[in-house]
Enzyme design. Structure first.
Site, PDB file in Angstrom:
ATOM      1  N   GLY A  35       8.130 -11.879  -3.035  1.00 39.86           N
ATOM      2  CA  GLY A  35       7.385 -10.684  -2.635  1.00 39.86           C
ATOM      3  C   GLY A  35       6.123 -10.491  -3.451  1.00 39.86           C
ATOM      4  O   GLY A  35       5.643 -11.427  -4.096  1.00 39.86           O
ATOM      5  N   HIS A  41       0.614 -16.923  -1.299  1.00 39.82           N
ATOM      6  CA  HIS A  41       1.709 -16.899  -0.318  1.00 39.82           C
ATOM      7  C   HIS A  41       1.154 -17.066   1.099  1.00 39.82           C
ATOM      8  O   HIS A  41       1.765 -17.735   1.936  1.00 39.82           O
ATOM      9  CB  HIS A  41       2.475 -15.586  -0.400  1.00 39.82           C
ATOM     10  CG  HIS A  41       3.087 -15.301  -1.752  1.00 39.82           C
ATOM     11  ND1 HIS A  41       2.643 -14.301  -2.578  1.00 39.82           N
ATOM     12  CD2 HIS A  41       4.102 -15.904  -2.411  1.00 39.82           C
ATOM     13  CE1 HIS A  41       3.370 -14.287  -3.678  1.00 39.82           C
ATOM     14  NE2 HIS A  41       4.258 -15.247  -3.621  1.00 39.82           N
ATOM     15  N   ASP A 154       3.337 -23.845  -8.858  1.00 41.36           N
ATOM     16  CA  ASP A 154       4.588 -23.990  -9.607  1.00 41.36           C
ATOM     17  C   ASP A 154       5.064 -25.430  -9.442  1.00 41.36           C
ATOM     18  O   ASP A 154       6.058 -25.697  -8.757  1.00 41.36           O
ATOM     19  CB  ASP A 154       5.623 -22.980  -9.091  1.00 41.36           C
ATOM     20  CG  ASP A 154       5.116 -21.553  -9.230  1.00 41.36           C
ATOM     21  OD1 ASP A 154       5.186 -21.012 -10.332  1.00 41.36           O
ATOM     22  OD2 ASP A 154       4.605 -20.999  -8.232  1.00 41.36           O
TER      23      ASP A 154
HETATM   24  P1  AMP Z   1       6.662 -16.513  -6.017  1.00 42.42           P
HETATM   25  O1  AMP Z   1       6.670 -15.363  -5.077  1.00 42.42           O
HETATM   26  O2  AMP Z   1       5.771 -16.354  -7.195  1.00 42.42           O
HETATM   27  O3  AMP Z   1       8.044 -16.995  -6.366  1.00 42.42           O
HETATM   28  O4  AMP Z   1       6.007 -17.708  -5.203  1.00 42.42           O
HETATM   29  C1  AMP Z   1       6.493 -18.086  -3.934  1.00 42.42           C
HETATM   30  C2  AMP Z   1       5.816 -19.367  -3.518  1.00 42.42           C
HETATM   31  O5  AMP Z   1       4.412 -19.164  -3.459  1.00 42.42           O
HETATM   32  C3  AMP Z   1       6.056 -20.520  -4.497  1.00 42.42           C
HETATM   33  O6  AMP Z   1       6.278 -21.716  -3.745  1.00 42.42           O
HETATM   34  C4  AMP Z   1       4.780 -20.575  -5.256  1.00 42.42           C
HETATM   35  O7  AMP Z   1       4.480 -21.848  -5.770  1.00 42.42           O
HETATM   36  C5  AMP Z   1       3.769 -20.166  -4.191  1.00 42.42           C
HETATM   37  N1  AMP Z   1       2.537 -19.674  -4.812  1.00 42.42           N
HETATM   38  C6  AMP Z   1       2.419 -18.670  -5.721  1.00 42.42           C
HETATM   39  N2  AMP Z   1       1.130 -18.537  -6.105  1.00 42.42           N
HETATM   40  C7  AMP Z   1       0.425 -19.481  -5.428  1.00 42.42           C
HETATM   41  C8  AMP Z   1      -0.945 -19.863  -5.402  1.00 42.42           C
HETATM   42  N3  AMP Z   1      -1.868 -19.252  -6.138  1.00 42.42           N
HETATM   43  N4  AMP Z   1      -1.294 -20.894  -4.594  1.00 42.42           N
HETATM   44  C9  AMP Z   1      -0.378 -21.534  -3.830  1.00 42.42           C
HETATM   45  N5  AMP Z   1       0.927 -21.216  -3.817  1.00 42.42           N
HETATM   46  C10 AMP Z   1       1.332 -20.212  -4.606  1.00 42.42           C
END
Ligand code: AMP
Length: 287
Positions: A35, A41, A154
Site C-alpha cells: 500500500g 507501484h 528491491d
Molecule cells: P512495497 O509496497 O514497498 O512492498 O513495494 C511493492 C512492490 O513495488 C515491490 O515489488 C517493490 O520493489 C516495488 N517498488 C517499490 N518502489 C519502487 C520503485 N521506485 N520503482 C519500481 N518498483 C518499486
C-alpha cells in the site's frame, strides 16, 4: 461475504472468481504491495495491465517481515486512496486482507530462502526475507497468478522470490520492473515522505554514489573494494549513516571481490530516522 473472522470465505470467493477467469483462458497477473501506492507501484500495475487479462493488486502490510516494531507501527496506509489509485490504473481486483485474516493463528510454517537472503538487507534485518518469502508464497497460493510483478528497487527481494519460485516449482512467471526515480534520481519510496526538507535534499546522493561506483566499473575497474571506496566517498558527509554498500553478484546477491560478470551495487543508508535502499545493476562492459 465475510462471515468468518478468519476471512476464509472472502478468500474462497476471490479464488472462485479467479478460477472462472483462469478456466476461460484469461491470464492473471499479481502485483504484491504494502500500500501507500506511488509511481513505482504504478509502473508494476501498468506492466501487469499490458501483459495480463486480469490484474490483482494485493495490499498487505505484512507484520512478519518487519524486524522493528516501530517501523511496522509507522507504516500507515490509506486503503480507500490506494483502491482508487488501483482502479484509475485499470486493476481488476484489490486484495487487501487484514493481518488476522492472513494469520488467523501465529504462523508456524515459513519459507526460508538461504543464500540470496544472507547478505545486504538479509544481514541487517533478521527474519525480513523469511517474512517476505512466506507472505508471497501465501499470496501465490491464494491468487494463483500466472505472472507476478516485482520492482528492481528491491533487488534482493526480487532475487529471493525468483529463487523461491525456482526451488519450489511454483508455476508463476516473475516479471521485474525497472526502478522509478524522482527527477533528481532518488528512488520513489513511501518512506521518502518521512524525510525532512533538508534530508530530502541530501537523499539524491545515495543514487549518485551508486552511479559513481557504476562509472568506475564501466571504466574498467575490477576491484570491488576500490569501487566501494569510490562510491562511499560520496556519502562521507553527515547526515548519512551507511548501513551497507556492497558490490554483489547479480544473481546470487553475494559480495564479490572482483567484478567479472553482472553485478549490482546495492546500499542501505539512514538519513535521520529514515532508512533508504537503492541499487544499480552493472553488466560489465567487456574490455
Ligand atoms: P512495497 O509496497 O514497498 O512492498 O513495494 C511493492 C512492490 O513495488 C515491490 O515489488 C517493490 O520493489 C516495488 N517498488 C517499490 N518502489 C519502487 C520503485 N521506485 N520503482 C519500481 N518498483 C518499486
Amino acid at each position: 461475504v465475510n462471515d468468518r473472522p478468519d476471512g476464509l470465505n472472502r478468500f474462497a470467493e476471490l479464488r472462485s472468481q479467479l478460477a472462472q477467469l483462469r478456466d476461460g483462458g484469461q491470464v492473471i497477473g499479481l502485483v504484491p504491495t504494502m500500500g501507500a501506492l506511488h509511481a513505482g507501484h504504478a509502473a508494476l500495475i501498468e506492466r501487469a495491465r499490458a501483459d495480463c487479462n486480469a490484474v490483482v493488486v494485493s495490499i498487505f502490510v505484512n507484520p512478519i517481515q518487519f524486524d522493528r516494531r516501530d517501523d511496522y507501527d509507522a507504516y500507515t496506509i490509506d486503503l480507500a486512496k490506494d483502491v482508487e489509485f488501483c482502479a484509475a490504473l485499470g486493476a481488476d481486483f484489490v486484495f487487501a486482507p487484514s493481518a488476522p485474516e492472513m494469520y488467523p493463528e501465529p504462523a508456524s510454517t515459513f519459507v526460508e530462502v538461504a543464500g540470496v537472503s544472507a547478505h545486504l538487507c538479509g544481514k541487517f534485518r533478521p527474519g525480513h526475507f523469511r517474512g517476505v518469502a512466506t507472505v508471497v508464497a501465501k499470496l501465490f497460493n491464494i491468487i494463483a497468478p500466472h505472472k507476478a510483478y516485482f520492482g528492481e528497487k528491491d533487488a534482493q527481494q526480487l532475487a529471493v522470490i525468483e529463487r523461491m519460485v525456482a526451488d519450489l516449482n511454483m508455476p508463476i512467471e516473475i516479471v521485474s520492473v525497472l526502478t522509478v526515480r524522482e527527477p533528481d534520481g532518488l528512488a520513489v519510496s513511501s518512506r521518502n515522505s518521512r524525510l525532512t526538507g533538508e534530508e530530502r535534499q541530501a537523499a539524491a546522493a545515495l543514487y549518485q554514489a551508486l552511479k559513481i561506483g557504476e562509472d568506475c566499473i564501466r571504466k574498467g575497474w575490477t576491484s570491488a573494494a576500490q569501487v566501494r571506496s569510490a562510491a562511499l566517498a560520496h556519502l562521507q558527509q553527515p547526515p548519512w549513516r551507511v548501513e551497507y554498500l556492497e558490490v554483489v553478484d547479480a544473481s546470487s546477491m553475494t559480495p564479490v571481490a572482483q567484478v567479472a560478470g553482472p553485478v549490482r551495487i546495492a546500499a542501505a543508508a539512514w538519513l535521520g530516522a529514515v532508512r533508504l535502499i537503492d541499487n544499480v545493476r552493472v553488466d560489465k562492459i567487456q574490455t
